[in-house]
Design a protein around this motif. Structure first.
Motif, PDB file in Angstrom:
ATOM      1  N   ASP A   1       0.831  -1.211   0.000  1.00 46.45           N
ATOM      2  CA  ASP A   1       0.000   0.000   0.000  1.00 46.45           C
ATOM      3  C   ASP A   1       0.859   1.250   0.000  1.00 46.45           C
ATOM      4  O   ASP A   1       0.511   2.256  -0.632  1.00 46.45           O
ATOM      5  CB  ASP A   1      -0.926  -0.007   1.217  1.00 46.45           C
ATOM      6  N   ARG A   2       1.989   1.206   0.691  1.00 48.91           N
ATOM      7  CA  ARG A   2       2.867   2.373   0.721  1.00 48.91           C
ATOM      8  C   ARG A   2       3.454   2.647  -0.653  1.00 48.91           C
ATOM      9  O   ARG A   2       3.509   3.798  -1.100  1.00 48.91           O
ATOM     10  CB  ARG A   2       3.994   2.134   1.736  1.00 48.91           C
TER      11      ARG A   2
ATOM     12  N   LEU B   1       2.197   1.854  -3.528  1.00 48.19           N
ATOM     13  CA  LEU B   1       1.140   2.272  -4.448  1.00 48.19           C
ATOM     14  C   LEU B   1       0.495   3.589  -4.030  1.00 48.19           C
ATOM     15  O   LEU B   1      -0.394   4.076  -4.719  1.00 48.19           O
ATOM     16  CB  LEU B   1       0.058   1.180  -4.539  1.00 48.19           C
ATOM     17  N   GLY B   2       0.939   4.147  -2.926  1.00 53.66           N
ATOM     18  CA  GLY B   2       0.405   5.417  -2.466  1.00 53.66           C
ATOM     19  C   GLY B   2      -1.037   5.352  -1.997  1.00 53.66           C
ATOM     20  O   GLY B   2      -1.787   6.316  -2.157  1.00 53.66           O
ATOM     21  N   ARG B   3      -1.420   4.243  -1.417  1.00 57.02           N
ATOM     22  CA  ARG B   3      -2.793   4.109  -0.952  1.00 57.02           C
ATOM     23  C   ARG B   3      -2.838   3.635   0.499  1.00 57.02           C
ATOM     24  O   ARG B   3      -3.563   2.721   0.860  1.00 57.02           O
ATOM     25  CB  ARG B   3      -3.566   3.133  -1.832  1.00 57.02           C
TER      26      ARG B   3
ATOM     27  N   PRO C   1      -3.892   3.458   4.236  1.00 59.93           N
ATOM     28  CA  PRO C   1      -5.227   3.721   4.801  1.00 59.93           C
ATOM     29  C   PRO C   1      -5.370   5.111   5.383  1.00 59.93           C
ATOM     30  O   PRO C   1      -6.429   5.712   5.308  1.00 59.93           O
ATOM     31  CB  PRO C   1      -5.353   2.642   5.877  1.00 59.93           C
TER      32      PRO C   1
ATOM     33  N   LEU D   1      -4.250   7.788   4.237  1.00 64.96           N
ATOM     34  CA  LEU D   1      -4.462   8.773   3.180  1.00 64.96           C
ATOM     35  C   LEU D   1      -5.868   8.680   2.604  1.00 64.96           C
ATOM     36  O   LEU D   1      -6.412   9.677   2.133  1.00 64.96           O
ATOM     37  CB  LEU D   1      -3.435   8.565   2.069  1.00 64.96           C
ATOM     38  N   ASP D   2      -6.455   7.484   2.612  1.00 67.98           N
ATOM     39  CA  ASP D   2      -7.780   7.289   2.043  1.00 67.98           C
ATOM     40  C   ASP D   2      -8.882   7.298   3.092  1.00 67.98           C
ATOM     41  O   ASP D   2     -10.022   6.994   2.787  1.00 67.98           O
ATOM     42  CB  ASP D   2      -7.835   5.956   1.283  1.00 67.98           C
ATOM     43  N   CYS D   3      -8.555   7.630   4.308  1.00 67.03           N
ATOM     44  CA  CYS D   3      -9.527   7.558   5.402  1.00 67.03           C
ATOM     45  C   CYS D   3     -10.540   8.685   5.258  1.00 67.03           C
ATOM     46  O   CYS D   3     -10.184   9.841   5.038  1.00 67.03           O
ATOM     47  CB  CYS D   3      -8.812   7.661   6.746  1.00 67.03           C
TER      48      CYS D   3
END
Length: 251
Positions: free
Chosen positions: A158-159, A161-163, A165, A167-169
């Motif tokens: 995830d790190r 791929l820049g996603r 949690p 950041l998407d929270c």
């Protein structure tokens, strides 16, 4: 600058003269052996690392009782098991067995330990034994290790791929600005004789009171301070129309 302020300044190498820290290499934290440790063993590892001052590795004395107190647990058996687990997984090595001397001063001496990822006595190089060890198959430690490794792998993916949690929270979304309440002089009440600024007629937006001009439809608006007879008038008009319709059919 005071002498106290000078003492807090770092030296030429950038080291702080007043603050110490415990260094835990990421190779150690990502190892299979560390991921299989019980929480008590991880806590004991930090306590042992706190005893190292950079030159006494190999002479780290810590008894089971003191370790339990430092870890915040009351079970001495659990503390002893944590020592055994760290030694089995290669994080620590016992350099001297503890003993109890009755003849001399009746003092006990705790066991002495060495941290395997740090330089030992006599400039002995780190052995990093934990990197070559892992829990045995079909054990709780093995399952704990596998869960920890899967969590680390998912985090790295995830790190990259820049996603992550965080950041998407959705909880980090900007909240709408809080609307400031209207001042008192804009409150939707009838204007008093105090000479204040006339209020805003907010009653016409109400679902329960219809803003219909009264009388000549230019005097005032219907609000909570005066009854709204519109439903009654509409009901009477409907009843009158129905009566007339029935009379016309009877004729």
């Amino acid at each position: 600058m005071t002498r106290k302020g000078k003492a807090r300044r770092p030296d030429a190498t950038g080291r702080s003269l007043t603050s110490r820290f415990v260094r835990l290499d990421h190779r150690l934290l990502r190892s299979n052996a560390y991921r299989g440790l019980y929480p008590n063993a991880r806590a004991l590892l930090v306590e042992l690392a706190m005893l190292d001052n950079g030159s006494n590795n190999g002479s780290l004395y810590l008894s089971v009782r003191d370790a339990a107190h430092r870890m915040g647990i009351a079970d001495l058996t659990a503390a002893s098991r944590a020592f055994d687990e760290l030694a089995e997984m290669g994080f620590i090595e016992m350099t001297q067995e503890g003993h109890f001397n009755i003849k001399a001063s009746e003092k006990s001496r705790a066991r002495c330990w060495r941290l395997t990822w740090l330089t030992g006595p006599g400039r002995k190089q780190p052995t990093w034994e934990m990197l070559e060890r892992e829990p045995a198959p079909q054990t709780k430690a093995r399952k704990r290790m596998e869960r920890g490794l899967r969590a680390l792998k998912a985090h790295r993916k995830d790190r990259d791929l820049g996603r992550l949690p965080v950041l998407d929270c959705d909880t980090l979304a900007a909240f709408p600005p809080i609307l400031a309440p209207d001042p008192v002089w804009q409150f939707n009440t009838p204007n008093s004789r105090s000479g204040s600024i006339p209020p805003k007629w907010l009653v016409r937006d109400s679902a329960t009171h219809i803003a219909i001009p009264w009388g000549r439809r230019t005097d005032s608006l219907i609000g909570w301070w005066q009854p709204d007879w519109s439903p009654q008038i509409a009901a009477l008009a409907y009843a009158s129309a129905l009566t007339l319709f029935r009379w016309s059919e009877a004729a």
